[in-house]
Design a protein around this motif. Structure first.
Motif, PDB file in Angstrom:
ATOM      1  N   PRO A 127     -31.673 -23.260  65.283  1.00 39.74           N
ATOM      2  CA  PRO A 127     -32.659 -23.215  66.373  1.00 39.74           C
ATOM      3  C   PRO A 127     -34.026 -22.709  65.949  1.00 39.74           C
ATOM      4  N   MET A 128     -34.099 -21.815  64.970  1.00 34.73           N
ATOM      5  CA  MET A 128     -35.395 -21.287  64.562  1.00 34.73           C
ATOM      6  C   MET A 128     -36.222 -22.302  63.762  1.00 34.73           C
ATOM      7  N   SER A 129     -35.626 -23.444  63.400  1.00 33.25           N
ATOM      8  CA  SER A 129     -36.340 -24.417  62.561  1.00 33.25           C
ATOM      9  C   SER A 129     -36.620 -25.746  63.241  1.00 33.25           C
ATOM     10  N   THR A 130     -36.157 -25.934  64.464  1.00 33.81           N
ATOM     11  CA  THR A 130     -36.370 -27.236  65.118  1.00 33.81           C
ATOM     12  C   THR A 130     -37.852 -27.550  65.288  1.00 33.81           C
ATOM     13  N   HIS A 131     -38.676 -26.532  65.463  1.00 36.49           N
ATOM     14  CA  HIS A 131     -40.114 -26.778  65.660  1.00 36.49           C
ATOM     15  C   HIS A 131     -40.823 -27.130  64.355  1.00 36.49           C
ATOM     16  N   LEU A 132     -40.155 -26.939  63.226  1.00 34.95           N
ATOM     17  CA  LEU A 132     -40.771 -27.217  61.926  1.00 34.95           C
ATOM     18  C   LEU A 132     -40.556 -28.646  61.464  1.00 34.95           C
ATOM     19  N   THR A 133     -39.505 -29.299  61.959  1.00 30.90           N
ATOM     20  CA  THR A 133     -39.117 -30.583  61.383  1.00 30.90           C
ATOM     21  C   THR A 133     -40.047 -31.733  61.769  1.00 30.90           C
ATOM     22  N   ASN A 134     -40.815 -31.559  62.831  1.00 32.66           N
ATOM     23  CA  ASN A 134     -41.696 -32.649  63.268  1.00 32.66           C
ATOM     24  C   ASN A 134     -43.094 -32.536  62.681  1.00 32.66           C
ATOM     25  N   LYS A 135     -43.244 -31.693  61.642  1.00 32.61           N
ATOM     26  CA  LYS A 135     -44.530 -31.515  60.983  1.00 32.61           C
ATOM     27  C   LYS A 135     -44.392 -31.838  59.496  1.00 32.61           C
ATOM     28  N   PRO A 136     -45.470 -32.290  58.852  1.00 30.70           N
ATOM     29  CA  PRO A 136     -45.407 -32.482  57.395  1.00 30.70           C
ATOM     30  C   PRO A 136     -45.116 -31.150  56.702  1.00 30.70           C
ATOM     31  N   LEU A 137     -44.291 -31.195  55.682  1.00 34.09           N
ATOM     32  CA  LEU A 137     -43.914 -29.988  54.952  1.00 34.09           C
ATOM     33  C   LEU A 137     -44.873 -29.790  53.780  1.00 34.09           C
ATOM     34  N   ARG A 138     -45.562 -28.665  53.763  1.00 33.03           N
ATOM     35  CA  ARG A 138     -46.493 -28.354  52.677  1.00 33.03           C
ATOM     36  C   ARG A 138     -45.753 -27.595  51.582  1.00 33.03           C
ATOM     37  N   LEU A 139     -45.895 -28.081  50.358  1.00 34.10           N
ATOM     38  CA  LEU A 139     -45.158 -27.514  49.235  1.00 34.10           C
ATOM     39  C   LEU A 139     -46.084 -27.170  48.082  1.00 34.10           C
ATOM     40  N   PRO A 140     -45.720 -26.179  47.264  1.00 31.15           N
ATOM     41  CA  PRO A 140     -46.408 -25.995  45.993  1.00 31.15           C
ATOM     42  C   PRO A 140     -46.259 -27.254  45.144  1.00 31.15           C
ATOM     43  N   LYS A 141     -47.218 -27.511  44.297  1.00 32.39           N
ATOM     44  CA  LYS A 141     -47.236 -28.757  43.532  1.00 32.39           C
ATOM     45  C   LYS A 141     -45.977 -28.953  42.706  1.00 32.39           C
ATOM     46  N   TYR A 142     -45.506 -27.901  42.049  1.00 37.40           N
ATOM     47  CA  TYR A 142     -44.341 -28.073  41.167  1.00 37.40           C
ATOM     48  C   TYR A 142     -43.103 -28.470  41.966  1.00 37.40           C
ATOM     49  N   ARG A 143     -42.964 -27.947  43.185  1.00 39.93           N
ATOM     50  CA  ARG A 143     -41.805 -28.304  44.006  1.00 39.93           C
ATOM     51  C   ARG A 143     -41.928 -29.737  44.524  1.00 39.93           C
ATOM     52  N   GLU A 144     -43.128 -30.164  44.810  1.00 41.85           N
ATOM     53  CA  GLU A 144     -43.311 -31.545  45.253  1.00 41.85           C
ATOM     54  C   GLU A 144     -43.017 -32.521  44.127  1.00 41.85           C
ATOM     55  N   ILE A 145     -43.373 -32.160  42.887  1.00 40.31           N
ATOM     56  CA  ILE A 145     -43.078 -33.018  41.736  1.00 40.31           C
ATOM     57  C   ILE A 145     -41.568 -33.157  41.551  1.00 40.31           C
ATOM     58  N   VAL A 146     -40.841 -32.049  41.668  1.00 44.32           N
ATOM     59  CA  VAL A 146     -39.400 -32.066  41.424  1.00 44.32           C
ATOM     60  C   VAL A 146     -38.646 -32.712  42.581  1.00 44.32           C
ATOM     61  N   TRP A 147     -38.927 -32.288  43.819  1.00 48.90           N
ATOM     62  CA  TRP A 147     -38.116 -32.698  44.955  1.00 48.90           C
ATOM     63  C   TRP A 147     -38.796 -33.713  45.858  1.00 48.90           C
ATOM     64  N   GLY A 148     -40.092 -33.876  45.719  1.00 48.99           N
ATOM     65  CA  GLY A 148     -40.791 -34.865  46.530  1.00 48.99           C
ATOM     66  C   GLY A 148     -41.176 -34.334  47.901  1.00 48.99           C
ATOM     67  N   PRO A 149     -42.079 -35.041  48.597  1.00 50.78           N
ATOM     68  CA  PRO A 149     -42.481 -34.639  49.942  1.00 50.78           C
ATOM     69  C   PRO A 149     -41.382 -34.964  50.955  1.00 50.78           C
ATOM     70  N   SER A 150     -41.474 -34.371  52.123  1.00 47.23           N
ATOM     71  CA  SER A 150     -40.502 -34.634  53.189  1.00 47.23           C
ATOM     72  C   SER A 150     -41.235 -35.096  54.442  1.00 47.23           C
ATOM     73  N   GLU A 151     -40.883 -36.287  54.919  1.00 45.65           N
ATOM     74  CA  GLU A 151     -41.500 -36.801  56.129  1.00 45.65           C
ATOM     75  C   GLU A 151     -40.946 -36.071  57.355  1.00 45.65           C
ATOM     76  N   PRO A 152     -41.762 -35.940  58.406  1.00 50.76           N
ATOM     77  CA  PRO A 152     -41.280 -35.297  59.635  1.00 50.76           C
ATOM     78  C   PRO A 152     -40.121 -36.072  60.261  1.00 50.76           C
ATOM     79  N   PHE A 153     -39.279 -35.348  60.977  1.00 55.24           N
ATOM     80  CA  PHE A 153     -38.175 -35.971  61.699  1.00 55.24           C
ATOM     81  C   PHE A 153     -37.876 -35.133  62.942  1.00 55.24           C
ATOM     82  N   THR A 154     -37.199 -35.735  63.886  1.00 57.02           N
ATOM     83  CA  THR A 154     -36.815 -34.995  65.084  1.00 57.02           C
ATOM     84  C   THR A 154     -35.486 -34.289  64.853  1.00 57.02           C
TER      85      THR A 154
END
Length: 270
Positions: A93-120
């Motif tokens: 429940p504490m994270s439902t409001h986060l999933t509908n927004k773009p996830l901002r990541l440090p560059k190294y984590r984005e290189i390894v795991w990639g960006p995450s698109e918003p979802f409901t």
């Protein structure tokens, strides 16, 4: 920054279909798992490994997605699955409001795991049912505040996200609370299960023994840290003595990953 190779494999343990997909970073391969059992999918892996996960998604049979915690290597393909399969996604429940927004990541984590698109997403309850089974949602904060484990009463199996990973952890994220992780490990130890499925170790045999080993390791580590503090050593001196290997991820992450975060937590409690 560095070159990443990729690989993936699908296997089945007991009634669980699982995918193991790996980013083959030189000197430090990192695997992430997704699990499919009785009509639910537990965690969706990272978007950087979508091509490796896709054969598994095509084979998996599920009506809903359940997420252990809001990190990019656990939610990365959720938006795709919602678009492709139209299935609901459940998260703390504490994270439902986060999933509908773009996830901002440090560059190294984005290189390894990639960006995450918003979802409901929807908030899960303390218990839920799949096609044939009853599940308990166990609050296991530490790695993140929203971290949970999913316990299948009927199968005697527990899905622990990033709670376990390995008996001897060497590094943690800066916002991880290792004291809460220790409490969560003790909490799940009291449940009745034979099989543990970890999102980075896969199917763990001798699950209770492995959990007990990690508990004892962390308690011993805390004792050593406190003894060294009594000798007048500071947090950085203690970290250097207990963890002398300069793991590359410490530098690459600008100490977002470091053993110092564990030692600081132990000293603050002591």
């Amino acid at each position: 920054m560095f070159k990443v190779g990729k690989s993936g494999e699908i296997s089945r343990e007991n009634n669980v279909l699982m995918a193991k997909c790996t980013t083959n970073i030189p000197g430090n391969p990192m695997s992430v798992y997704s699990f499919n059992v009785d009509g639910i999918l537990i965690d969706t892996g990272s978007s950087s490994l979508f091509n490796e996960f896709k054969p598994y998604f095509d084979q998996a049979d599920f009506d809903a997605v359940y997420i252990t915690h809001f990190h990019e290597d656990h939610i990365g393909n959720t938006a795709y699955l919602q678009k492709e399969r139209g299935v609901p996604t459940f998260i703390h429940p504490m994270s439902t409001h986060l999933t509908n927004k773009p996830l901002r990541l440090p560059k190294y984590r984005e290189i390894v795991w990639g960006p995450s698109e918003p979802f409901t997403s929807e908030a899960f309850s303390q218990t839920f049912t799949s096609r044939h089974h009853t599940w308990d949602v166990i609050e296991t904060p530490g790695h993140t505040k929203d971290h949970v484990a999913f316990y299948n009463r009927d199968l005697g199996a527990i899905f622990t996200g990033d709670l376990f990973i390995a008996p001897k952890v060497k590094l943690v994220l800066i916002d991880e609370n290792i004291l809460s992780t220790l409490d969560s490990l003790k909490k799940i130890e009291s449940f009745d299960f034979d099989d543990m499925y970890c999102c980075h170790a896969g199917h763990v045999k001798d699950a209770k023994k492995s959990i007990r080993l990690k508990i004892e390791y962390l308690e011993e580590l805390e004792g050593k840290a406190l003894d060294l503090a009594k000798q007048g050593k500071d947090v950085h001196e203690i970290t250097a003595e207990l963890f002398p290997i300069p793991y590359p991820i410490i530098h690459v992450s600008n100490t977002e990953w470091s053993p110092v975060h564990m030692i600081r937590a132990f000293l603050n409690r002591g």
